[in-house]
Design a protein around this motif. Structure first.
Motif, PDB file in Angstrom:
ATOM      1  N   SER A 180     -21.557 -69.371  -4.533  1.00 40.02           N
ATOM      2  CA  SER A 180     -21.422 -69.524  -3.085  1.00 40.02           C
ATOM      3  C   SER A 180     -22.426 -68.682  -2.311  1.00 40.02           C
ATOM      4  CB  SER A 180     -19.998 -69.158  -2.635  1.00 40.02           C
ATOM      5  OG  SER A 180     -19.081 -70.111  -3.112  1.00 40.02           O
ATOM      6  N   THR A 183     -25.024 -70.470  -0.079  1.00 45.62           N
ATOM      7  CA  THR A 183     -24.715 -71.242   1.129  1.00 45.62           C
ATOM      8  C   THR A 183     -24.049 -70.396   2.223  1.00 45.62           C
ATOM      9  OG1 THR A 183     -22.622 -71.904   0.124  1.00 45.62           O
ATOM     10  CG2 THR A 183     -24.462 -73.409  -0.142  1.00 45.62           C
ATOM     11  N   LEU A 184     -24.128 -69.075   2.106  1.00 41.75           N
ATOM     12  CA  LEU A 184     -23.425 -68.224   3.071  1.00 41.75           C
ATOM     13  C   LEU A 184     -24.168 -68.161   4.409  1.00 41.75           C
ATOM     14  CD1 LEU A 184     -22.437 -65.232   0.753  1.00 41.75           C
ATOM     15  CD2 LEU A 184     -21.015 -67.168   1.468  1.00 41.75           C
ATOM     16  N   LYS A 185     -23.379 -68.075   5.478  1.00 44.97           N
ATOM     17  CA  LYS A 185     -23.960 -67.891   6.819  1.00 44.97           C
ATOM     18  C   LYS A 185     -23.181 -66.806   7.545  1.00 44.97           C
ATOM     19  CE  LYS A 185     -26.306 -72.151   7.423  1.00 44.97           C
ATOM     20  NZ  LYS A 185     -25.909 -73.551   7.369  1.00 44.97           N
TER      21      LYS A 185
ATOM     22  N   LYS B  63     -19.693 -76.877  -6.351  1.00 44.18           N
ATOM     23  CA  LYS B  63     -18.980 -75.983  -7.264  1.00 44.18           C
ATOM     24  C   LYS B  63     -17.509 -76.356  -7.337  1.00 44.18           C
ATOM     25  CE  LYS B  63     -17.815 -71.965  -5.656  1.00 44.18           C
ATOM     26  NZ  LYS B  63     -17.623 -70.670  -4.977  1.00 44.18           N
ATOM     27  N   ALA B 186     -16.578 -69.768   0.928  1.00 45.01           N
ATOM     28  CA  ALA B 186     -16.687 -70.074  -0.499  1.00 45.01           C
ATOM     29  C   ALA B 186     -17.035 -71.549  -0.722  1.00 45.01           C
ATOM     30  CB  ALA B 186     -15.385 -69.716  -1.217  1.00 45.01           C
TER      31      ALA B 186
END
Lengths: 258, 253
Positions: A180, A183-185, B63, B186
């Motif tokens: 993850s 794709t973190l913001k 995922k 997540a």
């Protein structure tokens, strides 16, 4: 006599209308510094020391902001990563004072420097400026960090890391490369990377109590959530010891290589 | 610099009104007064989407496919039914100072995380309401709520739920805006929205684009239409005593 009372009523009505106007225009509770002198002094200091990055109005848009890889905090929103208070609450004045004192240096190279060179009174004056920007009418209630246990259970810490799925962002080895993480913001919808937990320094301080607090309260403004209630206090301590140990080992092997 | 002066003035004025008026912090932003509505009217009708649909956003499910599945998801879909009926829109009155009490059903907003999607996608709630959050999936979700303030957004709270069956209750402490955005860091395709209001004259449209708002105080009102990707449109309406307005409302991209 009648005229006077009429006049008085008129004035009272005008005043009521003004109050109404002021209240509807600013529906948010208004923070007024308890110490106007400190605030005025702080505003001068702020213009000199802080505005180049955080902007004249505290909106995180100073002339230097565009040269930084992570945008300086928009202080008007009242959201802060490093807090001793639960997620969603304002920081304490002490939290703000500590961030100003120590700066914020994380593994991804956030650049807020330490302002420990300013006097304590100056730093408290700056706290007043920050609280005024965000109209913080009250402090959050700080959580009590339970005493650090004397025994260390690294295996339990490893299990907690797994159970809480820290690896989703921070990766199996804690170096910030979980699935993850890609794709973190942050609150500004800008790319942000999960911190490496095994290298560099922690943004909110390296003391074990500070690390424990980050798990418990989360880092509001970033994707890091609060894990309060998701593990016992002892389990969060085991997690703290586990990561501090991993980091110490990674640091030692790094030195061997050099 | 001008802004700076005006804000400082606003602060001073605020302090002065507080001191003179003897009003405590908690009473600022006058509370909505709940009571009987005399000669209440009704606002009902349909919200439609007109014009060309905007380009679809698409995010790969990258995922946790054993729970989340595979393929592409549009995090913020535009769901249009027969005749352009727009689902997940919100119809609200902007400002109502006194009116009907909040119906109990509207005061307990809840959001579920199931198979890596939020349910519902759009709902309405009172400002400050306690949101119930449930994770049904045996993996880490984090419920991350933000208040939208113009183009900025500010975290309201961010709570990890690593296990199935975990439930949290947290307040929607909206300060300046109306719109609460929800995501899960997540799983970046997860998205939901809550439109918060000071009063119960607010409704989310159903699959047929329908809304029905009752016991509306007669008079002039500012009507707000809102949708997560279409933004906000307002118009003025006038409601006579006891009148039912049957509205046909349009939103464009």
């Amino acid at each position: 006599m009648k005229l006077a009372s009429l006049l008085f009523t008129g004035l009272a009505l005008i005043f009521a209308a003004l109050v109404q106007f002021a209240l509807t225009k600013h529906a948010v509770a208004q923070y007024v510094s308890p110490d106007p002198q400190a605030l005025a002094h702080g505003q001068e200091l702020y213009a000199r020391e802080c505005s180049a990055c955080h902007g004249a109005e505290g909106e995180g848009d100073g002339p230097g902001a565009k040269y930084l890889s992570q945008r300086p905090r928009n202080l008007t929103l009242g959201v802060f990563k490093i807090r001793s208070t639960p997620t969603g609450e304002f920081p304490t004045a002490q939290d703000l004072f500590d961030s100003i004192t120590h700066g914020l240096a994380g593994s991804n190279g956030a650049q807020m420097p330490s302002f420990a060179s300013l006097s304590e009174a100056d730093r408290w004056a700056l706290v007043e400026v920050v609280r005024t920007f965000a109209w913080m009418d009250k402090e959050g209630a700080p959580v009590t960090v339970p005493p650090r246990p004397e025994t260390v259970n690294l295996e339990l810490g490893r299990q907690v890391y797994e159970r809480l799925q820290c690896a989703a962002c921070h990766g199996d080895e804690g170096d910030g490369d979980g699935a993850s993480s890609l794709t973190l913001k942050d609150d500004d919808r800008r790319r942000i990377f999960a911190a490496s937990l095994v290298s560099g320094s922690y943004k909110g301080g390296d003391a074990p109590e500070e690390v424990w607090t980050r798990f418990y309260t989360g880092l509001d403004g970033s994707p890091m959530p609060s894990y309060a209630g998701r593990a016992s206090h002892e389990e969060l301590w085991a997690l703290t010891e586990y990561l501090l140990t991993l980091r110490a080992e990674a640091g030692a092997s790094q030195e061997e290589k050099q | 610099m001008i802004k700076s002066i005006s804000r400082r003035r606003a602060l001073v004025a605020g302090g002065a009104t507080l001191a003179l008026g003897g009003i405590g912090w908690s009473q600022i932003g006058r509370a909505y007064a709940q009571g009987d509505v005399k000669d209440g009217g009704r606002l009902k009708g349909v919200l439609r989407f007109t014009g060309a649909a905007p380009a679809e956003d698409s995010v790969s499910i990258s995922k946790d496919s054993h729970i989340c599945g595979v393929g592409e998801v549009n995090p913020n879909p535009l769901t249009i039914g027969a005749d352009g009926a727009l689902k997940d829109g919100v119809v609200a009155l902007r400002k109502v100072e006194a009116g009907k009490p909040w119906p109990a059903a509207m005061t307990q907003p809840k959001i579920d995380q199931k198979r890596c999607l939020f349910e519902p996608f759009v709902q309405v709630a009172p400002k400050g309401a306690e949101l119930t959050i449930v994770n049904h999936d045996p993996l880490l979700h984090n419920i991350h709520t933000y208040e939208q303030i113009g183009r900025a957004r500010r975290t309201l709270f961010n709570i990890a739920q690593p296990m199935a069956g975990q439930t949290d209750i947290a307040p929607l402490k909206v300060r300046r805006g109306f719109v609460v955005e929800i995501d899960c860091d997540a799983h970046n395709w997860m998205s939901a929205w809550i439109y918060t209001a000071d009063h119960p004259y607010v409704a989310a449209t159903d699959a047929d684009g329908l809304f029905d708002i009752t016991d509306v105080p007669p008079g002039n009102h500012e009507l707000v239409m809102w949708h997560p990707i279409l933004g906000e449109v307002t118009r003025e309406i006038t409601l006579a005593a006891g009148e039912t307005l049957d509205l046909s409302l349009d939103m464009k991209a």
